[in-house]
Structures are given as structure tokens and as C-alpha cells.
Motif scaffolding. Structure first.
Motif, PDB file in Angstrom:
ATOM      1  N   PRO A 160       1.069  -1.454   0.069  1.00 50.51           N
ATOM      2  CA  PRO A 160      -0.070  -0.253  -0.195  1.00 50.51           C
ATOM      3  C   PRO A 160       1.025   0.891  -0.494  1.00 50.51           C
ATOM      4  O   PRO A 160       2.023   1.295   0.569  1.00 50.51           O
ATOM      5  N   ARG A 161       0.609   2.609  -0.713  1.00 47.50           N
ATOM      6  CA  ARG A 161       1.555   3.162  -0.490  1.00 47.50           C
ATOM      7  C   ARG A 161       1.213   4.497   0.273  1.00 47.50           C
ATOM      8  O   ARG A 161       2.229   4.984   0.329  1.00 47.50           O
ATOM      9  N   ARG A 171       4.349  -0.241   2.937  1.00 47.54           N
ATOM     10  CA  ARG A 171       4.944   0.098   1.507  1.00 47.54           C
ATOM     11  C   ARG A 171       6.528  -0.206   1.588  1.00 47.54           C
ATOM     12  O   ARG A 171       7.060  -0.150   1.904  1.00 47.54           O
TER      13      ARG A 171
END
Length: 284
Positions: free
Chosen positions: A52-53, A84
């Protein structure tokens, strides 16, 4: 896209073979991956990102010659845990870099380093403690002790021309000692050794006991039971004395080069547990 500013894959079959193997290895990663080209004061390097960013950043630093592809057995577990993941191709080592790129804005991150990448991660944690949340060292070299003399004698031919893939395969097979070695990564390492322009690694002395006592980040150190670079059990004991607050363990049935992938479930459990956010203090 050139992998080295002084090399042209179209005119260099050995380099082209390495880059093809590199792309094939990355294509086998079990999670979607984004290739980022990051400009630094020392050049532009490739970062393979996943997860996930908005997840807590964890930077993965590979060992010498291993490329970021060595983390294929670990990235999915870290991404599922909400991180991330930023797997770096170290500048000057086999991997991909390009003539231009954009800075990567990561003010603070956890660091995971294997072998030479462990030395790099430790030195950075000592140099910029405010930028490192947690530190994981996987069978690190030149951090808490030197190399075994026998290992140095066996590895010396790697620095003597000619650089052939067969020489690299022989070294890996000797060092792994029958432990599970991913055949795709083995070939990538061998082709990188033979086909990527050689560069002198950036290295330096081991940190002193006094410097190690200045570490502020929580530290996890995992040694490979069958590593030929050092005596894992003895070095684990020494590390506990040097870093009394660190979590130190020896992973069974692993060698220096097979550690990231030989027993992925056990290693990933160590990583995700240690890197999990503190429920009382948030992600820091």
C-alpha cells in the motif's frame, strides 16, 4: 533503458542476458510491483516498490551482487502486513539504473539489510538515527565481526579475472552447502557477476563498540545457521553482548545466500512481528 551509464545492452550480449534474467525474476514476484527510478547525489538507482502506498515504509537492501530480486519470498508477506516495500538495487552493483529520475520522499523508514546490505543499513542507522525507525540485519557481514579466513580464501577467485557465470555458480553452490537455493535467483546472480560492469564496493571498518552503543533504533539480527562467512552461533553470542537490547536469533537450515528464501515462512514471521506498529505508540 541502460543498466549502467557506460554500458549498452544492445552491444553487450552478456549484459543483455543479465537484464533479461533480471526482468524475468521480477516478473515472478507474487505482488504487483512498481519500478521507481530515484535520483541521488551518487547516481540514479532502481527501487522496486509494492504494498500500500500509504503503508509504513520498509527499505530492503540486498547483499553484494544479489539485486533487489532476492526478496521475492518476502515482499508479499511485508505488503500484506501493510508495509510500503521499497526494494533497492544498490548503486554500482548489478541491477537497473537510468540517466534520470525523481527523488523519493521517505523521511523515515524501517531498514532491512542482508549481508553487505546489512552493513549499509547499520552504517546509515548510525549516521542518521532520526531517519530509521527499526533496523533488521540478516546474516550481516562486517558489522560485529570479520569474515572467516577460510571463507575469504574461497571467495578470493571471484575478484580475479575472468568473470564467468560458471565461477559464480560454483561459489554459490559451495556457500549454500546443499540448502535450498532458488535456481532463478542463482542464475541471475551468476549472469550479473559475469555480465554487469564491475565496480568497487563502498565499504569501511566495522563499527566500534562505542558506536554500536549509540544505536537508537530497535534492532533484530538474524543469522544463518550454516553460513560459511562466520560461525553463526558464536557471532550471535557476540552480538548479544554488543547490543544487549537487540533481538538476536539463528535461523536453522539456512546459509548466507539462501537466508531470504530458504525458510520464508519463518523469516517472514520474524520480519512482520518485529516491524508491526506499536499499538501504544502508533507506527513509529
Amino acid at each position: 533503458m541502460s543498466a549502467h551509464p557506460a554500458a549498452d545492452p544492445a552491444a553487450d550480449p552478456a549484459l543483455a542476458a543479465f537484464l533479461s534474467a533480471y526482468d524475468d525474476a521480477l516478473a515472478r514476484w507474487p505482488v504487483p510491483t512498481e519500478a521507481l527510478d530515484v535520483r541521488t547525489p551518487h547516481g540514479t538507482t532502481r527501487v522496486n516498490a509494492c504494498g500500500p502506498r500509504d503503508g509504513r515504509p520498509v527499505v530492503l537492501l540486498h547483499g553484494g551482487g544479489a539485486t533487489s530480486a532476492c526478496w521475492s519470498a518476502n515482499v508479499a508477506a511485508l505488503a500484506r502486513a501493510g508495509h510500503r516495500v521499497l526494494a533497492v538495487d544498490l548503486i554500482g552493483d548489478p541491477g537497473r539504473s537510468v540517466p534520470s529520475g525523481t527523488p523519493l520522499d521517505v523521511p523515515t523508514a524501517d531498514l532491512v539489510g542482508h549481508s553487505y546490505g546489512g552493513w549499509t543499513a547499520l552504517r546509515y542507522a548510525l549516521h542518521a538515527p532520526a531517519r530509521v525507525g527499526r533496523l533488521v540485519l540478516l546474516d550481516p557481514t562486517q558489522c560485529f565481526a570479520g569474515f572467516r579466513p577460510g571463507y575469504l580464501l574461497r571467495v578470493l577467485p571471484l575478484f580475479v579475472p575472468p568473470r564467468t557465470a560458471a565461477k559464480a555458480r560454483s561459489y554459490l553452490d559451495w556457500e549454500s552447502g546443499g540448502t535450498a537455493l532458488d535456481p532463478t535467483w542463482r542464475e541471475l546472480y551468476a549472469l550479473g557477476y559475469a555480465g554487469f560492469p564491475a565496480a568497487r564496493p563502498v565499504t569501511g571498518p566495522r563499527p566500534t563498540r562505542q558506536r554500536l552503543q549509540a544505536l537508537t533504533a530497535p534492532v533484530l539480527v538474524l543469522f544463518a545457521e550454516r553460513s560459511r562467512t562466520h560461525d553463526a552461533a558464536a557471532l550471535a553470542d557476540r552480538t548479544r553482548r554488543l547490543l544487549p537490547s537487540a533481538t538476536v536469533a539463528v535461523l536453522p537450515e539456512t546459509s548466507h545466500h539462501t537466508l531470504p528464501a530458504a525458510r520464508p515462512d519463518e523469516l517472514n514471521r520474524h520480519l512482520t512481528t518485529f516491524l508491526a506498529p506499536d499499538p501504544d505508540h502508533g507506527p513509529g
